[in-house]
Design a protein around this motif. Sequence first.
Motif, PDB file in Angstrom:
ATOM      1  N   UNK A  81      43.672-102.691  -3.543  1.00 22.77           N
ATOM      2  CA  UNK A  81      42.288-102.948  -3.141  1.00 22.77           C
ATOM      3  C   UNK A  81      41.966-104.420  -3.378  1.00 22.77           C
ATOM      4  N   UNK A  82      41.417-105.060  -2.368  1.00 24.09           N
ATOM      5  CA  UNK A  82      41.033-106.460  -2.476  1.00 24.09           C
ATOM      6  C   UNK A  82      39.523-106.541  -2.229  1.00 24.09           C
ATOM      7  N   UNK A  83      38.773-106.518  -3.293  1.00 26.85           N
ATOM      8  CA  UNK A  83      37.317-106.519  -3.157  1.00 26.85           C
ATOM      9  C   UNK A  83      36.727-107.629  -4.024  1.00 26.85           C
ATOM     10  N   UNK A  84      35.447-107.865  -3.796  1.00 27.04           N
ATOM     11  CA  UNK A  84      34.728-108.877  -4.561  1.00 27.04           C
ATOM     12  C   UNK A  84      34.220-108.214  -5.853  1.00 27.04           C
ATOM     13  N   UNK A  85      34.882-108.504  -6.992  1.00 29.45           N
ATOM     14  CA  UNK A  85      34.613-107.802  -8.242  1.00 29.45           C
ATOM     15  C   UNK A  85      33.671-108.530  -9.187  1.00 29.45           C
ATOM     16  N   UNK A  86      33.162-109.681  -8.848  1.00 32.10           N
ATOM     17  CA  UNK A  86      32.382-110.469  -9.799  1.00 32.10           C
ATOM     18  C   UNK A  86      31.143-109.713 -10.266  1.00 32.10           C
ATOM     19  N   UNK A  87      30.435-109.060  -9.356  1.00 43.57           N
ATOM     20  CA  UNK A  87      29.214-108.367  -9.759  1.00 43.57           C
ATOM     21  C   UNK A  87      29.529-107.196 -10.685  1.00 43.57           C
ATOM     22  N   UNK A  88      30.627-106.492 -10.437  1.00 44.52           N
ATOM     23  CA  UNK A  88      31.014-105.389 -11.320  1.00 44.52           C
ATOM     24  C   UNK A  88      31.530-105.925 -12.657  1.00 44.52           C
ATOM     25  N   UNK A  89      32.211-107.030 -12.592  1.00 41.68           N
ATOM     26  CA  UNK A  89      32.748-107.674 -13.785  1.00 41.68           C
ATOM     27  C   UNK A  89      31.610-108.081 -14.736  1.00 41.68           C
ATOM     28  N   UNK A  90      30.610-108.751 -14.201  1.00 38.34           N
ATOM     29  CA  UNK A  90      29.472-109.189 -15.013  1.00 38.34           C
ATOM     30  C   UNK A  90      28.680-107.995 -15.518  1.00 38.34           C
ATOM     31  N   UNK A  91      28.470-107.030 -14.665  1.00 37.15           N
ATOM     32  CA  UNK A  91      27.731-105.837 -15.068  1.00 37.15           C
ATOM     33  C   UNK A  91      28.468-105.093 -16.179  1.00 37.15           C
ATOM     34  N   UNK A  92      29.806-105.047 -16.113  1.00 42.06           N
ATOM     35  CA  UNK A  92      30.584-104.387 -17.153  1.00 42.06           C
ATOM     36  C   UNK A  92      30.498-105.147 -18.478  1.00 42.06           C
ATOM     37  N   UNK A  93      30.550-106.470 -18.422  1.00 43.01           N
ATOM     38  CA  UNK A  93      30.463-107.268 -19.659  1.00 43.01           C
ATOM     39  C   UNK A  93      29.090-107.101 -20.312  1.00 43.01           C
ATOM     40  N   UNK A  94      28.036-107.217 -19.528  1.00 37.91           N
ATOM     41  CA  UNK A  94      26.670-107.079 -20.074  1.00 37.91           C
ATOM     42  C   UNK A  94      26.464-105.670 -20.619  1.00 37.91           C
ATOM     43  N   UNK A  95      26.914-104.672 -19.894  1.00 39.05           N
ATOM     44  CA  UNK A  95      26.772-103.298 -20.360  1.00 39.05           C
ATOM     45  C   UNK A  95      27.517-103.037 -21.650  1.00 39.05           C
ATOM     46  N   UNK A  96      28.719-103.575 -21.763  1.00 39.88           N
ATOM     47  CA  UNK A  96      29.496-103.392 -22.990  1.00 39.88           C
ATOM     48  C   UNK A  96      28.824-104.079 -24.173  1.00 39.88           C
ATOM     49  N   UNK A  97      28.303-105.267 -23.937  1.00 33.95           N
ATOM     50  CA  UNK A  97      27.593-105.965 -25.026  1.00 33.95           C
ATOM     51  C   UNK A  97      26.362-105.168 -25.469  1.00 33.95           C
ATOM     52  N   UNK A  98      25.610-104.659 -24.507  1.00 34.86           N
ATOM     53  CA  UNK A  98      24.435-103.839 -24.853  1.00 34.86           C
ATOM     54  C   UNK A  98      24.881-102.594 -25.610  1.00 34.86           C
ATOM     55  N   UNK A  99      25.965-101.972 -25.166  1.00 34.48           N
ATOM     56  CA  UNK A  99      26.485-100.787 -25.840  1.00 34.48           C
ATOM     57  C   UNK A  99      26.899-101.062 -27.272  1.00 34.48           C
ATOM     58  N   UNK A 100      27.516-102.218 -27.517  1.00 35.07           N
ATOM     59  CA  UNK A 100      27.916-102.538 -28.892  1.00 35.07           C
ATOM     60  C   UNK A 100      26.701-102.721 -29.790  1.00 35.07           C
ATOM     61  N   UNK A 101      25.644-103.333 -29.259  1.00 33.16           N
ATOM     62  CA  UNK A 101      24.446-103.516 -30.077  1.00 33.16           C
ATOM     63  C   UNK A 101      23.695-102.205 -30.292  1.00 33.16           C
ATOM     64  N   UNK A 102      23.721-101.324 -29.313  1.00 33.80           N
ATOM     65  CA  UNK A 102      23.120 -99.997 -29.503  1.00 33.80           C
ATOM     66  C   UNK A 102      23.878 -99.246 -30.589  1.00 33.80           C
ATOM     67  N   UNK A 103      25.194 -99.271 -30.530  1.00 31.57           N
ATOM     68  CA  UNK A 103      26.005 -98.588 -31.540  1.00 31.57           C
ATOM     69  C   UNK A 103      25.794 -99.199 -32.918  1.00 31.57           C
ATOM     70  N   UNK A 104      25.725-100.517 -32.995  1.00 32.88           N
ATOM     71  CA  UNK A 104      25.520-101.143 -34.307  1.00 32.88           C
ATOM     72  C   UNK A 104      24.159-100.783 -34.867  1.00 32.88           C
ATOM     73  N   UNK A 105      23.176-100.650 -33.992  1.00 28.35           N
ATOM     74  CA  UNK A 105      21.843-100.262 -34.463  1.00 28.35           C
ATOM     75  C   UNK A 105      21.880 -98.867 -35.070  1.00 28.35           C
ATOM     76  N   UNK A 106      22.529 -97.923 -34.395  1.00 27.47           N
ATOM     77  CA  UNK A 106      22.553 -96.555 -34.907  1.00 27.47           C
ATOM     78  C   UNK A 106      23.441 -96.416 -36.136  1.00 27.47           C
TER      79      UNK A 106
END
Length: 173
Positions: A81-106
């Motif tokens: 598959x040859x697709x434009x992944x930048x938007x998914x890449x950024x969304x995955x990084x931001x989501x993972x960072x948010x997830x780590x902070x949610x987990x650290x909070x709990x």
Amino acid sequence: MTLEIIVFVMAILLGIVLYWRESKSNAVYRFINKLTHNDELQMKPDNRKGFIHSQPFLMRLVYVTLLFVIGAVIVRFVTPINAFFVQYFVSAIVGTMIGTYIASFFLFAKNSTKKENLEKVFDKGKEMVNEFTDDVKETFESKEDSTTEETSKQDTPPKKSARDRFKDKGMIK
């Protein structure tokens, strides 16, 4: 847009899982630390730091981005598959960072509500209240002492003025 939201939600869940996993055991980080550092600079056995757990924001961001770069390279070479992944890449990084902070909070909330910690906080608050009330008592006692001194000054006969003392000595008439 729908695929971006799915990637974002999955990345939040991945961030929670990564943080939780590293809070339990940091064996991979400890192994890499042992490979890259000499004996004096290696982690102490009681150090809980991992790639995501107990790291400042920038280092967390670097490690999460590195993880997704490695994942993107693998996906790029394995699938045709040859697709434009930048938007998914950024969304995955931001989501993972948010997830780590949610987990650290709990996880932090869970650790901070243990009975021993609550007793420490209660004792510390009790000491602070006692110090504050002692300070207030001291200020009121010092005010009471000054009012009693003023009343005792009023009870004693007033001292003669300088003019009256000179008259008594006969220096002036």
